[in-house]
Design a protein around this motif. Sequence first.
Motif, short mmCIF file in Angstrom:
data_model
loop_
_atom_site.label_atom_id
_atom_site.label_comp_id
_atom_site.label_asym_id
_atom_site.label_seq_id
_atom_site.Cartn_x
_atom_site.Cartn_y
_atom_site.Cartn_z
N LEU A 20 9.73 30.59 44.78
CA LEU A 20 9.12 31.38 43.71
C LEU A 20 8.80 30.51 42.49
N ILE A 21 9.70 29.63 42.12
CA ILE A 21 9.48 28.75 40.97
C ILE A 21 8.33 27.78 41.26
N VAL A 22 8.31 27.18 42.43
CA VAL A 22 7.24 26.24 42.79
C VAL A 22 5.89 26.96 42.82
N GLY A 23 5.86 28.15 43.39
CA GLY A 23 4.62 28.93 43.42
C GLY A 23 4.12 29.27 42.03
N THR A 24 5.04 29.62 41.13
CA THR A 24 4.67 29.91 39.74
C THR A 24 4.08 28.68 39.07
N LEU A 25 4.68 27.53 39.30
CA LEU A 25 4.17 26.29 38.70
C LEU A 25 2.77 25.96 39.22
N ILE A 26 2.51 26.23 40.48
CA ILE A 26 1.18 25.98 41.04
C ILE A 26 0.15 26.90 40.39
N LEU A 70 3.89 33.34 33.08
CA LEU A 70 4.25 31.92 32.93
C LEU A 70 5.68 31.82 32.42
N SER A 71 6.27 30.67 32.61
CA SER A 71 7.58 30.45 32.01
C SER A 71 7.41 30.35 30.50
N ASP A 72 8.46 30.67 29.77
CA ASP A 72 8.36 30.70 28.31
C ASP A 72 7.96 29.35 27.70
N PRO A 73 8.55 28.23 28.12
CA PRO A 73 8.11 26.95 27.51
C PRO A 73 6.64 26.65 27.74
N MET A 104 6.80 37.07 20.57
CA MET A 104 6.21 37.92 21.59
C MET A 104 6.27 37.27 22.98
N ILE A 105 6.22 35.95 23.04
CA ILE A 105 6.38 35.25 24.31
C ILE A 105 7.78 35.49 24.86
N ASN A 106 8.76 35.42 24.00
CA ASN A 106 10.13 35.68 24.43
C ASN A 106 10.26 37.11 24.96
N LEU A 107 9.65 38.05 24.28
CA LEU A 107 9.70 39.44 24.71
C LEU A 107 8.88 39.67 25.98
N GLY A 108 7.71 39.07 26.05
CA GLY A 108 6.86 39.23 27.23
C GLY A 108 7.47 38.61 28.48
N GLY A 109 8.24 37.54 28.30
CA GLY A 109 8.88 36.87 29.43
C GLY A 109 9.91 37.74 30.13
N THR A 110 10.44 38.72 29.43
CA THR A 110 11.44 39.60 30.05
C THR A 110 10.79 40.73 30.84
N SER A 111 9.47 40.83 30.81
CA SER A 111 8.78 41.95 31.43
C SER A 111 8.62 41.85 32.93
N THR A 112 8.54 40.64 33.46
CA THR A 112 8.23 40.49 34.88
C THR A 112 9.24 39.61 35.58
N LEU A 113 9.18 39.66 36.88
CA LEU A 113 10.08 38.88 37.73
C LEU A 113 9.90 37.38 37.52
N ILE A 114 8.68 36.95 37.26
CA ILE A 114 8.41 35.52 37.12
C ILE A 114 8.32 35.07 35.66
N GLY A 115 8.61 35.96 34.71
CA GLY A 115 8.49 35.63 33.29
C GLY A 115 9.52 34.64 32.80
N SER A 116 10.69 34.62 33.43
CA SER A 116 11.73 33.67 33.03
C SER A 116 12.61 33.36 34.23
N ALA A 117 13.30 32.25 34.16
CA ALA A 117 14.16 31.84 35.27
C ALA A 117 15.28 32.85 35.50
#
Length: 169
Positions: A20-26, A70-73, A104-117
């Motif tokens: 999942l992480i590798v796919g997100t990075l791609i 996307l990941s937060d960073p 808002m990025i921090n908040l948006g990252g909590t919304s989806t499965l791939i938003g944060s590790a």
Amino acid sequence: YGVFSYDDALSFIDMRLIALIVGTLIVVEVAEKSGLFRFGALYAVKLSGGNPGRLFVSICVISAAVSMFLSDPTAILLVAAATVTVAKVLNYDPMPYILSGAIMINLGGTSTLIGSASNMIIGVKAGLNFTDFIAYLAICEFALWGLTIFALYMLFRGEARAEKGSSKL
């Protein structure tokens, strides 16, 4: 040290999570190369018509939306670069926009499965797919987006209209 065996150590690795992480990075790399993030920045300017208040809300919403996928960073680097470009073109102080975008990025990252590790780990361990994860959080997340944007706008309304270099921050 005899704490656990080699087989025990291998059992700690979850290949579904790594995939999942590798796919997100791609996906991130492809989206960045396609110019999707620059398009988002220009679209925010178009939506706002140069109005600082509408630009502020546009950047907040786009920041949260980008962070959902996307990941937060990664999201903060891309959104900050786009925000600085927009602020330069319009001669606005970029700091209120960047700070609000980061929140808002921090908040948006909590919304989806791939938003944060951490969401990836929780979703994989709970056996949730992408849509199930969103279904559990969507109503609360969008309500929080609205409340947070309102609070940030009230906090930064004077600075968001300020010319570059005259901010009180």
